[in-house]
Each structure stands twice: as structure tokens, then as C-alpha cells.
Design a protein around this motif. Structure first.
Motif, short mmCIF file in Angstrom:
data_model
loop_
_atom_site.label_atom_id
_atom_site.label_comp_id
_atom_site.label_asym_id
_atom_site.label_seq_id
_atom_site.Cartn_x
_atom_site.Cartn_y
_atom_site.Cartn_z
N LEU A 87 0.86 -1.18 0.00
CA LEU A 87 0.00 0.00 0.00
C LEU A 87 0.89 1.23 0.00
N ARG A 88 0.53 2.22 -0.85
CA ARG A 88 1.29 3.47 -0.82
C ARG A 88 0.95 4.24 0.45
N GLY A 89 1.94 4.91 1.02
CA GLY A 89 1.70 5.73 2.21
C GLY A 89 1.34 4.91 3.43
N ARG A 90 1.85 3.69 3.51
CA ARG A 90 1.53 2.82 4.64
C ARG A 90 1.89 3.44 5.97
N SER B 28 -6.55 -2.81 -5.98
CA SER B 28 -5.55 -1.97 -5.33
C SER B 28 -6.07 -0.54 -5.16
N HIS B 32 -6.84 1.44 -1.62
CA HIS B 32 -6.28 2.74 -1.27
C HIS B 32 -7.38 3.73 -0.90
#
Lengths: 281, 292
Positions: A87-90, B28, B32
Motif C-alpha cells: 500500500l502506498r503511504g503505509r 488496489s 487505497h
């Protein structure tokens, strides 16, 4: 050796172990904190065990735990599972979800009392946009405990999330992949592989949550004070009121010992029962 | 949250990309979006607290806007002029600082004894130490109050501080860390003629700095946020700590939410600063307690 041990042994003896024994003695007396205590034997315990009010405060405490524990566990697990993926920005997300944990219970209670204000709180205002008439929350006997549970779950979900995330990261990804290759779907992998391997972390969360749940006080004191009409009166609020409002320190000490014994029993049962479901690989 | 993503996986797709890749992308993106919305929902009460504190006159009849129409510091001015609030903040800082320093000292020395000094009955003594973690503060409140009153400690800083001087949690945490430090380092120092005090100070402590940082943050946070004991033992308004004063504010200003929220903001900010600074140690500390 003593030089290293005494700095901690003295405070623990004077401020924990000593008072613990003293509480047992006080619980056998009638005492209003002012006049000399009179010995009453087990009367305080007999009084508590026959008073329906005692059953009420334990029932309310149990209601709190029953509402709170599934909410923080499922919530914490869902967030931990999501954060355990690419995940981005985890780190940022984890930081935000954890933020309420560092806040004091009093602030949490005050802020939620304001959010859940029946007349102009933001929650009921938003519900109003959808044509839903919000409940009276903490001002309504039926909704007082759910209000406390909601605020408490918001505060603690990040704590549970961090413990479960650490547990998830300790799981060998090959085991989950092997199940995937064998054609297990997402739910199947969750229930047959991930959750059994996560059971030590789950065990820790359940033990700690129950110990803390039985001792719930700060948020009750600041959100409802046990009201309205005693609808959210929990054990510790009762101990506080008995001591400082009704001048029954003896009864309060007896109730606090009952609470301690209940917590001890529940914890021992869990530790003995863990072999059945906790998997220490 | 996770279940929302599983549903998308089975949805048929007509894109040019391979169906599996497209489904993975959808999943995904969805994940997010859900996680960010969730984080916003978690953060919203903090934002709302801040907004309310800057919206003068927020009370029974008015609700602040998402962006305040007419922001002002009235609530903060009122807070510091009508309540001895600066004093309250100073009290909290003082108590939390002393608690942290003393707990670091008592925990480190005890942990050294349990990790490095074999003495008869060590296992039993450690067991008793750990057992004190299970005793709820509520059981201790009445006898502690009586004890402290007899010694004239009620309504004094010392009375608020003494019960926080030793905590089994910190001792346990530091002992775990010290057990990870190789004994060979001690032995090398001992050959050079170092006694236990020097080994403790120059060998063991420098090697457990992360654990000391974790304990410092937790001890400070515990004191800063503690409620029941300060509520019981500190009676005069000018000795109160932040959580107790805040709980009192609510009774005093039942309709002036901007003042109560201003007090909440002031209570959150220092912890927030420490958290931003030491996030790694806080989260690692929690994660480690679960893995023990």
C-alpha cells in the motif's frame, strides 16, 4: 544486588503491595474515610452480593466489553490486513490510525460527547442530511453505553491494529502463498491460514482488552458519569462513587477486591484455555 | 474493509489488459480509497476539535462549519484568563517529566538486577514484580488515599508522583532489552576492572537506548494522560493536571464547547509533538509487547 533492586522494590512495596493488603483489611470494615473504622467481618461482601445494584454494574461492564471487543478486534484486523499489503503511504496511514491511542481518555470522551451531542452534534447533523433522526446518544439511557463503546473503539482500534500488524508480519508469506496455489480463496486463506497463525497476537489482544475492559472508568466518568439514571454505571465508577460520594470506603474496597478476583479468574481461564486455540508455531 | 476488495476480484472485465491484471489494479485502487477514507474518518474528530476551538460562541445553538466563518482565539483567551490553565499545563509537564526520569532510573536498575545479577529467589521476586501489573489501580485507590492522608501527602505534587515511581511494565521492557545485550561485553569490561556500576552505566545502558526511548515515551504518556489518581489526590484547582482540569471544565462550561475544545487541543499538542518525533519507538514498543 540490593542497591539495584531497592529503588523499585521500595515504591512497589509501599504503593502497590502494601495498599493491596490494606484494601483487603478495609473491605472487612465499615469506614467513611473520617471516623475510625469498625470491624464488620464479611458484611460488605454479603451486602454487595445481595444488592441488585452490584449485578447491574457488572452487567453494564460486561455490556461494554461485549460491544467493544468485537469492534476493536474486527476493525483492527481489517486495518492491519490492509496495511500488510503493498500500500502506498503505509507509514502515514498507520500513523493516522494510531493517533487516537496517544490521546487521553478524558479528551476522547469530551470530544465524542461533543460529536455525539444530540441537539447539534456533528454526527446527528450528518445523519440529518440523510433524513435520519439521530438518537439521543449519551443523554438517552438506551444509547449511553453504545456512545461510550463507540468512543472507546475509536481510541483503541489503532493499538489493536499495531499488535495484529506485528503478528501478521511475523507470518511466513510462503504459507499463505501455498494455500493460494492450492486454490484457496481470500476468505479461506484468512480463516484457515492467517488467523490460526495470528492466534498468539489475538490472544494477547483479548487478554489485555478484557483486563482493561473490566477497569473501564475515565471515559465513563467524563462522558456520562454513569448516567443517565445509572444506565452506564460501571464497576469502577461505582467504586469511586462509594468512596468519595457515599462515604462507604469499606464497601468500595470489597467491590474492588471482587473486581480484582473476577479479572484474575477471567485471565487464568484464558491462559489455561489458550492451548485449545492459540498456535505458537 | 478488506472484504470490499475481495468482491472486485471476481467481477468480469472487458478491458484490453488481461482480466487478472485489471482486477488486481481495481482492487488496489479500491483498497487505497477505502484506507484513505478510513484514515480521514479517524482523523476527523481531531480536525473538528481544532475547528471548534477556533470558532467563538460554539455552544448549544451553533455548530461550527467545516471551515470556520469567523475564526478567533476567544476560547483560548477565556481558558487562560478564567481558569489557572497555564498553571495546570505546568503541573502536567512537571509531573510527567519527573515520572519519566524516575521510572527510567528505577526500571533500569531493577532490570539490571534481573538480567545480570544472579541472587537467591530471583525468579520469585521477578514473578511478584510482574504480578503487580495485574493489580488494578482501583483496588489501591482507597488505601493509598488513606496512607497519603496520614502522611500529609494529599494535595501535594509528591502525593501525585510517588505511586508512579516504579512500574512493572518498564522493568519488564528493559529486562527484555538487556537480555539481548551479549554478556561477553560485560565480561570484557569486568576484565578491565569495571564493577557493576560501571558495567551498568557504560556497557549495558548505551546498548539499550531504543528501549529506554520507548519507555520514556510511554512513561511520559502514562503520566500526561493519567486521570483517576490525580483526580483523587490533587484537590486544589491550582494543583490539578490537564485531564482532571478538562473534566472539570466540562461541568463548568456545559454550553461553551469552544472553551472545552481549546483545552483539549492544548492537551493533545505536546503528545502529538512527541509522537511525531518518536513514532518509531511508540509503535515498536506496542508491537513488541504483543510479540513477547
Amino acid at each position: 544486588m540490593l542497591v539495584f533492586l531497592l529503588p523499585s522494590a521500595i515504591p512497589l512495596a509501599l504503593f502497590v503491595l502494601g495498599p493491596m493488603v490494606a484494601a483487603a483489611w478495609i473491605s472487612l470494615t465499615e469506614w467513611n474515610l473520617l471516623a475510625p473504622a469498625t470491624w464488620v467481618g464479611l458484611d460488605n461482601y454479603a451486602k454487595l452480593l445481595t444488592d441488585p445494584g452490584t449485578a447491574d454494574v457488572f452487567l453494564h461492564t460486561a455490556m461494554y466489553i461485549v460491544g467493544y471487543l468485537p469492534l476493536v478486534y474486527v476493525g483492527g484486523l481489517a486495518i492491519a490486513l490492509a496495511l500488510n499489503t503493498a500500500l502506498r503511504g503505509r507509514t502515514l496511514l498507520r500513523g493516522v490510525y494510531f493517533l487516537p491511542v496517544i490521546t487521553s481518555w478524558i479528551v476522547v470522551a469530551l470530544v465524542w460527547r461533543w460529536l455525539l451531542n444530540p441537539s447539534n452534534g456533528v454526527v446527528n447533523t450528518v445523519l440529518g442530511f440523510f433524513g435520519i433522526e439521530g438518537p439521543g446518544w449519551w443523554s438517552d439511557p438506551a444509547w449511553a453505553m453504545p456512545s461510550i463503546i463507540l468512543a472507546s473503539a475509536w481510541k483503541d482500534v489503532g493499538f489493536v491494529m499495531v499488535i495484529l500488524l506485528a503478528g501478521l508480519q511475523a507470518i511466513d508469506p510462503e504459507l499463505v502463498d501455498a494455500a493460494r496455489v492450492d486454490g484457496a480463496g481470500w476468505w479461506r486463506r484468512l480463516f484457515s491460514v492467517t488467523l490460526p497463525l495470528l492466534s498468539p497476537a489475538t490472544f494477547f489482544v483479548v487478554v489485555i482488552s478484557l483486563i482493561n475492559g473490566f477497569q473501564v472508568f475515565d471515559q465513563v466518568y467524563a462522558m456520562t458519569g454513569g448516567g443517565p439514571g445509572g444506565a452506564s454505571q460501571v464497576v469502577v465508577q461505582q467504586i469511586y462513587d462509594l468512596t468519595f460520594r457515599y462515604g462507604s470506603a469499606g464497601e468500595a474496597s470489597a467491590l474492588s477486591w471482587l473486581l480484582f478476583l473476577v479479572i484474575l479468574a477471567v485471565t487464568v481461564v484464558q491462559i489455561r484455555g489458550q492451548r485449545r486455540w492459540v498456535n505458537y508455531g | 474493509m478488506a472484504d470490499a476488495t475481495t468482491d472486485t476480484r471476481t467481477e468480469p472485465t472487458t478491458a484490453r489488459r488481461s482480466p487478472a491484471a485489471r482486477a488486481a489494479l481495481t482492487r488496489s485502487v479500491l483498497l487505497h480509497v477505502v484506507m484513505v477514507l478510513g484514515a480521514l474518518a479517524m482523523f476527523f474528530p481531531f480536525y473538528w476539535t481544532l475547528v471548534a476551538s477556533f470558532s467563538p460562541g460554539t455552544g448549544l445553538s451553533s455548530t461550527p462549519r467545516i471551515v470556520p466563518d469567523d475564526p478567533g482565539l476567544d476560547a483560548y483567551v477565556q481558558l487562560f484568563s478564567e481558569v489557572p490553565f497555564a498553571r495546570v499545563v505546568a503541573n502536567s509537564v512537571l509531573l510527567a517529566t519527573v515520572t519519566t526520569l524516575v521510572q527510567l532510573f528505577t526500571s533500569a536498575t531493577a532490570a539490571y538486577a534481573f538480567s545480570r545479577l544472579p541472587f537467591p529467589g530471583r525468579t520469585i521476586v521477578f514473578g511478584v514484580y510482574l504480578a503487580t501489573m495485574m493489580i488494578p489501580l482501583q483496588v489501591l485507590v482507597v488505601p493509598l488515599f488513606a496512607e497519603f492522608r496520614a502522611f500529609g501527602l494529599v494535595d501535594t505534587y509528591l502525593g501525585a508522583l510517588l505511586p508512579t515511581f516504579a512500574a512493572a511494565f518498564g522493568i519488564f521492557l528493559l529486562r527484555q532489552a538487556m537480555n539481548q545485550v551479549p554478556v561477553e561485553l560485560d565480561e570484557a569490561a569486568a576484565i578491565d576492572g569495571a564493577g557493576h556500576f560501571r558495567i551498568f552505566w557504560t556497557v549495558v545502558l548505551p546498548n539499550i537506548r531504543p528501549a529506554l526511548a520507548t519507555l520514556a515515551v510511554f512513561a511520559f504518556m502514562g503520566s500526561w494522560n493519567s486521570f483517576l489518581w490525580p483526580l483523587v489526590v490533587l484537590r486544589s484547582p491550582e494543583l490539578q493536571t490537564l485531564p482532571v482540569a478538562l473534566a472539570g471544565l466540562q461541568g463548568q462550561y456545559t454550553t461553551e464547547w469552544d472553551v472545552v475544545m481549546a483545552g483539549s487541543v492544548i492537551s493533545i499538542l505536546p503528545m502529538l509533538a512527541i509522537y511525531l518525533f518518536a513514532q518509531k519507538y511508540v509503535i515498536q514498543g506496542v508491537a513488541n509487547t504483543g510479540l513477547k
